[in-house]
Design an enzyme around this catalytic site. Structure first.
Site, PDB file in Angstrom:
ATOM      1  N   GLY A 186     -36.356  11.294  -0.176  1.00 50.33           N
ATOM      2  CA  GLY A 186     -37.606  10.659  -0.592  1.00 50.33           C
ATOM      3  C   GLY A 186     -37.681   9.237  -0.062  1.00 50.33           C
ATOM      4  N   CYS A 187     -38.880   8.711  -0.008  1.00 51.11           N
ATOM      5  CA  CYS A 187     -39.074   7.367   0.547  1.00 51.11           C
ATOM      6  C   CYS A 187     -38.431   6.309  -0.341  1.00 51.11           C
ATOM      7  CB  CYS A 187     -40.561   7.084   0.743  1.00 51.11           C
ATOM      8  SG  CYS A 187     -41.591   7.429  -0.688  1.00 51.11           S
ATOM      9  N   TYR A 188     -38.714   6.355  -1.646  1.00 50.15           N
ATOM     10  CA  TYR A 188     -38.107   5.368  -2.543  1.00 50.15           C
ATOM     11  C   TYR A 188     -36.577   5.466  -2.535  1.00 50.15           C
ATOM     12  CZ  TYR A 188     -42.638   4.292  -4.863  1.00 50.15           C
ATOM     13  OH  TYR A 188     -43.912   3.887  -5.176  1.00 50.15           O
ATOM     14  N   THR A 193     -34.561   6.359  -0.268  1.00 52.18           N
ATOM     15  CA  THR A 193     -34.010   5.802   0.974  1.00 52.18           C
ATOM     16  C   THR A 193     -33.889   4.281   0.873  1.00 52.18           C
ATOM     17  OG1 THR A 193     -34.899   7.598   2.330  1.00 52.18           O
ATOM     18  CG2 THR A 193     -34.464   5.507   3.451  1.00 52.18           C
ATOM     19  N   GLY A 194     -34.986   3.625   0.534  1.00 52.38           N
ATOM     20  CA  GLY A 194     -34.966   2.167   0.480  1.00 52.38           C
ATOM     21  C   GLY A 194     -34.055   1.638  -0.615  1.00 52.38           C
TER      22      GLY A 194
END
Lengths: 335, 335, 335, 335
Positions: free
Chosen positions: C148-150, C152-153
């Site tokens: 997921g994007c969140y 990852t960061g």
């Protein structure tokens, strides 16, 4: 591998040129210069290049430049540029110049909108770097005057009609809206975020410097003296220009004929797309494409174009020109 | 009719104060001042007031001020303000001061984050102008220190929990995002439109000047020394602050209990609304309201607030304070 | 040349994947599919590809897919994806799956936040596609669950601290702000321009589906059960996520030590840059880079990361994974 | 106290009308209606009114309406409105109608751009509610057709020139850019934040419904049949319209003469400001003002106006009209 220098690399057109050249398979950035106070590692000055570009921006050293580069993208401002271009040419480089200094063939017109011209010698041999309209000139040039952003979009919007003599040339109205990157990198009141955000306004009424440039292009394409009223506006977005061009028909073409005229005219152009509807700036943002759409309404032609002011309106077109003068595939680095 | 002066009227809090006072039924703008280079007709300096405000902004003349006004909204920056406030008070005016100079009761804390304090005499008597938490103090004050924007939003987000002793005070995390008007009117690189637009970033890590102010308020409300880690961010919008406050419960309340606690605590507050969901900055933009929403998640309280940084976070709250010290209906001009 | 299919190509991650693959020197788009009502020429569906991509998006035909592609980027939504992935694998393709269906190893946790899992067989063999943390697993995988994007960061922001056991794992707070493209392409009230513009708000309080995914990654990296409170917000910009991670130190490192720890940890990572300041989303927009910055403030670690949610948070990372499973240079198409 | 009902209160013009009327000293909101599925407490439907407006939006009940209100602001869409207005008038109310249904006096023109007209009886008696040009008509009207947003801005931009017969009426070009609130509250692809943000495009080429309305106004003001080419664009901001009007002079006025002409023409108008430069939409956002600026460039008049499309372009002007028909100070609630 072509070795490329960027003179004046610390601004928006500099960083956009760097970005494109990092992905160019037959050209290589070898030398970047700026004013001493704007020098430093590329990845410090432009954080978006962290890890992607190990170069330094240095104060210009002509000898070093001559050794390191075959071509210079000269991103200096108007007036400053014509002080450097002769030196770059004398050093044996080819030059794509981003300023207005070599665009206006009529010295008096240049001097009316800018300042006294100090390099009319090179001005005479400069090619006007709008490949879709003047490719043959560019091929053999050592100095290319990269067009202004507005003139690029405005001219491509109606070139097919002008070329075929289908519009009256006594009054063409170009109404454009640019994104705020058009103002360059220096902070100012008007472009302070809380002032520019949620805002839109006209400027340069009757006085914008791109007006004589647009008239020159349109006159050359139409083969007739063409009068243009150019009215720019700026809006709350980063990139892109929408130009809406209003002109009177000499002869009426319907939608289908217009579409055919444009599709034929731009058939071999890699970067012009003829659309079925008014284009949006977001469709071309970050690309070297120009989207055009011609229409007929209320007995007028109303023609639209969208470009990215920093790419097709500046750095992308400069590299397209560079590709042409080196005999490369024109689209390298730009697709 | 209360006669109101604005000292330092040429910035964003100045114009917001003017806007509010133009609609105030019992107060009247009588005198506006700024640095000489920022003086002129209000409607020239702020085009949004064309036709709405016939006043001039003039260089400060204390004698004139004393004749013309009952109260001064002092919109000067930190450090400058404490040079003027004593003079304003001596001239017989009541003062609502927008700077940090009279907010921090602990002089050492002030001096750590700002500069040496030069008016500790008046500091002692200044009321802290957050009416929802310190209304009684404000009522009788001649000098009110209008709170910072972040402290206002952060404190209102968890005041009910703090007051009831329901949270651990050893570490409260306040993570906030402000709109770009928080940076003030002076152009800068970071707030140049093409840099700030489509951007969001943190700043002031561990060093933001509102941290000791938030700690002071929270300590007073909880009755215990309270440690706060405050982390601000700035995003691409004009107005508003979302504060998300993370804290550990001493005692767990479920959603329903939280809602009741907040609704009871703020029952009589005209400008605090307890929401059923996380509030958006757009819901409070242009208003003096603070929207709050408390939640419980993963064994933590997560409490939200939204305010307009220029209204409830500055000019609106100042006028709310002015209304209080003059015994007026607190909401005049603000509904 | 690797032949690549995109399943579910009509959304934002589809178009971003197309954009990247148009510039990939060793992979070639051969087949694009979507629901029948979303099929058509790529350049009609995504005007930004006019003249750049001659492909059609077609309804999925498994036989055709098997003939045309070596690998499928599966851009289907959660729950739908696990209905197709087994078929794609059976057809002999390698798969990089964008959904959450193969990310959560704990079936019960998946089923709590999503739905009943219908393909636990393949779930067991799926690699978690965050190369910086799990590259070895990915190398030999036939099925990669793209993160997921969140997650990852958030994970990259504190992985070095977790790995070295320097933080308490009983409560890590991840406070993130995403751009609006995170909501996908379907219009809705909240993302209607006049509602989302000039707005910013929290959502998914205590319930966001990325919470168990973040906990899983952090637990694996730290080697201990790690509890995470994840609080997302959405702001008025297109692309990017800033994650601000708050955690308690087991051991204090000063700025210099933190910088060294991060620089060492990410020394060989082509897409992670350790910054000297809090990163902005604009610095990574349009790139596969993650910018991280660790800090120590008020006895807490406060660690920041910025990614482009559609690139490093989705399509870029998927192609990074694809490069890895085919033994290519991991950065192809992504620099 | 005038009792005001809003019919169709759940949209943007409804909420803007509520906002204005909450600050009106001689009018009072008494009844709000909408379609059943859009009813509910005002403060739930519009969170910005939390704590400010205790009213409910209810399904329309004509009997209740007749009892509760003296005047109806009818915010229904085109075509729907003419089904309700006769009923409202028959119930004894005065009506300010926001739709186009009573604006176009030429039924054939209306029917070409809209649908068959079903209430030509009332159409005959409707006043066109642009007070600066038709105040006398409005004074005695029971039904006022509130003008379109574009026609308001475009007409005020050149009314002084038209009135004095200074421009050619065979071709006036109106090129406008509106903010996205002009699209109304219903989500759609084009206005989905990630599509509209950072975008700008033209629409309604040769077909926009405001074209005949602009022609009607300009023809009445000039006293001659006037042909208008109207080209709207939409940009990435919430509120406001910039109209740039290009027309040929019959007679040339220089800057000073133009300024005098405009200042004289609008001398008594409380809501029109003649500027010294091209106005920005941000200067009028949230106000009922129209900023105009006339210029002469390249043998053409280029005239600019800025309005807030939801205020002077809709709700503000409606309340200005309401004030007029009730004999109140025209500016009540609007300054």
């Amino acid at each position: 591998m072509i070795k490329v220098a960027i003179i004046g690399a610390s601004g928006y057109t500099g960083s956009e040129s760097i970005k494109i050249l990092l992905n160019h398979s037959k050209a290589k950035l070898t030398y970047l210069t700026a004013l001493p106070e704007e020098c430093g590692a590329v990845e410090e000055i432009f954080p978006q290049f962290k890890g992607r570009c190990p170069l330094e921006i240095e104060p210009l050293d002509i000898k070093k430049l001559a050794e390191k580069a075959d071509v210079a993208l000269c991103c200096l401002p108007h007036k400053v540029s014509m002080g450097f271009v002769p030196i770059l040419l004398d050093a044996g480089l080819k030059v794509v110049d981003f300023s207005a200094d070599y665009r206006i063939r009529d010295v008096a017109a240049y001097e009316k909108y800018y300042v006294k011209h100090t390099d009319t010698k090179n001005l005479k041999h400069a090619a006007f770097g709008l490949p879709e309209l003047f490719r043959d000139e560019i091929k053999n040039a050592r100095l290319v005057a990269n067009p202004g952003c507005y003139p690029t979009g405005a001219s491509l919007a109606i070139a097919p009609l002008l070329k075929k003599g289908l519009v009256e040339t006594d009054m063409i109205i170009v109404s454009s809206v640019t994104g705020a990157s058009g103002a360059g990198k220096n902070p100012s009141d008007k472009f302070h975020f809380p002032n520019m955000n949620e805002n839109l306004f006209a400027y340069g009424i009757g006085t914008h410097r791109h007006m004589p440039e647009i008239e020159q292009i349109m006159s050359e394409v139409s083969g007739q003296h063409t009068t243009v009223l150019f009215q720019p506006h700026v809006g709350p977005f980063d990139r892109g220009i929408i130009s809406t061009v209003y002109c009177k028909p000499k002869e009426k073409l319907d939608t289908k004929q217009l579409d055919k005229l444009y599709c034929d005219f731009y058939a071999d152009e890699p970067f012009v797309q003829v659309c079925k509807n008014a284009p949006g700036v977001k469709d071309v943002a970050g690309t070297n494409y120009c989207h055009v759409f011609p229409a007929y309404a209320k007995d007028m032609y109303v023609c639209f174009s969208a470009i990215d002011n920093l790419v097709k309106g500046a750095s992308g077109q400069a590299i397209q020109n560079m590709n042409i003068i080196f005999g490369l595939d024109e689209t390298l680095g730009l697709k």
